[in-house]
Design an enzyme around this catalytic site. Structure first.
Site, PDB file in Angstrom:
ATOM      1  N   CYS A 133       3.306   4.112  -1.985  1.00  0.00           N
ATOM      2  CA  CYS A 133       2.798   3.358  -0.933  1.00  0.00           C
ATOM      3  C   CYS A 133       2.816   1.986  -1.194  1.00  0.00           C
ATOM      4  CB  CYS A 133       1.220   3.579  -0.964  1.00  0.00           C
ATOM      5  SG  CYS A 133       0.928   5.403  -0.668  1.00  0.00           S
TER       6      CYS A 133
ATOM      7  N   HIS B  28      -2.550  -2.083   2.337  1.00  0.00           N
ATOM      8  CA  HIS B  28      -2.202  -0.748   2.909  1.00  0.00           C
ATOM      9  C   HIS B  28      -3.499  -0.074   3.205  1.00  0.00           C
ATOM     10  CE1 HIS B  28      -0.918   3.403   2.014  1.00  0.00           C
ATOM     11  NE2 HIS B  28      -1.650   3.434   0.866  1.00  0.00           N
TER      12      HIS B  28
ATOM     13  N   ASN C 220      -3.057   6.792   6.977  1.00  0.00           N
ATOM     14  CA  ASN C 220      -2.293   6.479   5.722  1.00  0.00           C
ATOM     15  C   ASN C 220      -0.751   6.851   5.856  1.00  0.00           C
ATOM     16  OD1 ASN C 220      -1.237   6.245   3.271  1.00  0.00           O
ATOM     17  ND2 ASN C 220      -2.978   6.421   2.225  1.00  0.00           N
TER      18      ASN C 220
END
Length: 328
Positions: free
Chosen positions: A115, A255, A285
């Site tokens: 990520c 994020h 996500n």
């Protein structure tokens, strides 16, 4: 050596057409909408179809970033694709983007940092531009996380999603836009957040597939604690490096990991969540694609003007973390 300022000249993004709501997940998992929203902040997410791969979203996202910057594909010098779900191990997804966009002279590579990958890639691309090694660097974050999801695991199946975002880096005129600070870190860990299968340690076999080693595993509580501490530290320390206070930031693009994590980190860093641009409720996500998709949404919504201070930050498997603070 004369060092150049660096700016983001254009952004772009691309999401799958398929929308998967919490109500859809209620039909296949032991969960309800209220449970998902209260723990993640997610109401719906986009999932790729069976025949779609990561480059199918990366290429349109890159094209939109070039169009927004008014950059001819022939002028792109370098392409970096941050992904943990490439179309295939070889060739690189960056190579597929190069071919798909007809980037005639571009070099490039994939960058794998889960990520945190896109923010890492922005820092790498910034250094290509700053040193004069390249004038136009296309940085893409792209994922099809649903290809590596255990769709029977409530802990991960409700969170992850697919898509791509991109940004074009260019030299900035003196005294205008520039990258002011960046941070990054790594803590080798193969217990908290991982995808074991497919590498040389756990090659693909019938046994590895049966044991679900090719699917994402996340230890939720440990991930939460690590993420909150890391996010809060990145906010304060990156601002310190740039010589500004967190309150001076116009926008934080985090994020889109989990709404509870973002809220807890902002509280710890003494920053209002109002400064954060959030699209997790409708996008979910998307791992390395998360920050660039949110950045593109923010830009197109008119949330940023030249001269604004914006902080992007992310953490992911590895465990890895990264941040970049720039004057827009």
């Amino acid at each position: 050596m004369s060092l150049h300022g660096v700016r983001i000249a254009g952004t772009g993004s691309c999401l799958p057409e398929r929308v998967v709501t919490n109500a859809d997940l209620e039909k296949r998992l032991d969960t309800i909408d209220e449970w998902i929203r209260s723990r993640t902040g997610i109401g719906e997410r986009r999932w790729a179809s069976e025949d779609e791969a990561t480059s199918d979203f990366a290429i349109p996202a890159g094209r939109r970033a070039l169009e927004a910057a008014g950059c001819d594909p022939a002028d792109v010098d370098f392409v970096i694709c941050a992904t943990l779900t490439p179309d295939m191990p070889m060739p690189s997804t960056a190579g597929l983007i190069q071919r798909g966009l007809n980037l005639e002279k571009a070099g490039g590579f994939d960058l794998s940092s889960a990520c945190a990958g896109f923010v890492h890639a922005l820092t790498v691309g910034t250094n290509y531009v700053r040193t004069g090694s390249a004038k136009n660097v296309l940085v893409v974050g792209a994922e099809t996380m649903t290809k590596v999801l255990d769709h029977s695991d409530r802990a991960t199946a409700v969170i992850f999603a697919d898509g791509a975002g991109a940004a074009l880096l260019q030299p900035a005129p003196a005294g205008e836009s520039d990258v002011l600070a960046s941070r990054y870190g790594l803590r080798g860990d193969d217990e908290v957040l991982l995808l074991k299968g497919g590498g040389s340690r756990y090659p693909t076999t019938h046994e590895s597939v049966d044991e679900k080693l090719h699917l994402i595993f996340m230890e939720g509580r440990a991930t939460f604690r690590f993420a909150v501490k890391t996010f809060a530290s990145l906010i304060t320390e990156t601002c310190d490096d740039a010589g500004i206070a967190p309150q001076d930031l116009k926008l934080i693009v985090p994020h889109q990991v989990n709404m509870r994590i973002i809220e807890a980190a902002c509280t710890r860093a003494k920053v209002s969540t109002d400064k954060c641009f959030l699209n997790i409720e409708t996008v979910g996500n998307t791992s390395a694609a998360s920050v660039p998709i949110a950045l593109d949404d923010a830009v197109r919504a008119g949330k940023l003007e030249r001269g604004d201070l914006v902080l992007m930050l992310a953490f992911g498997g590895g465990l890895s973390w990264s941040s970049i603070l720039l004057r827009w």
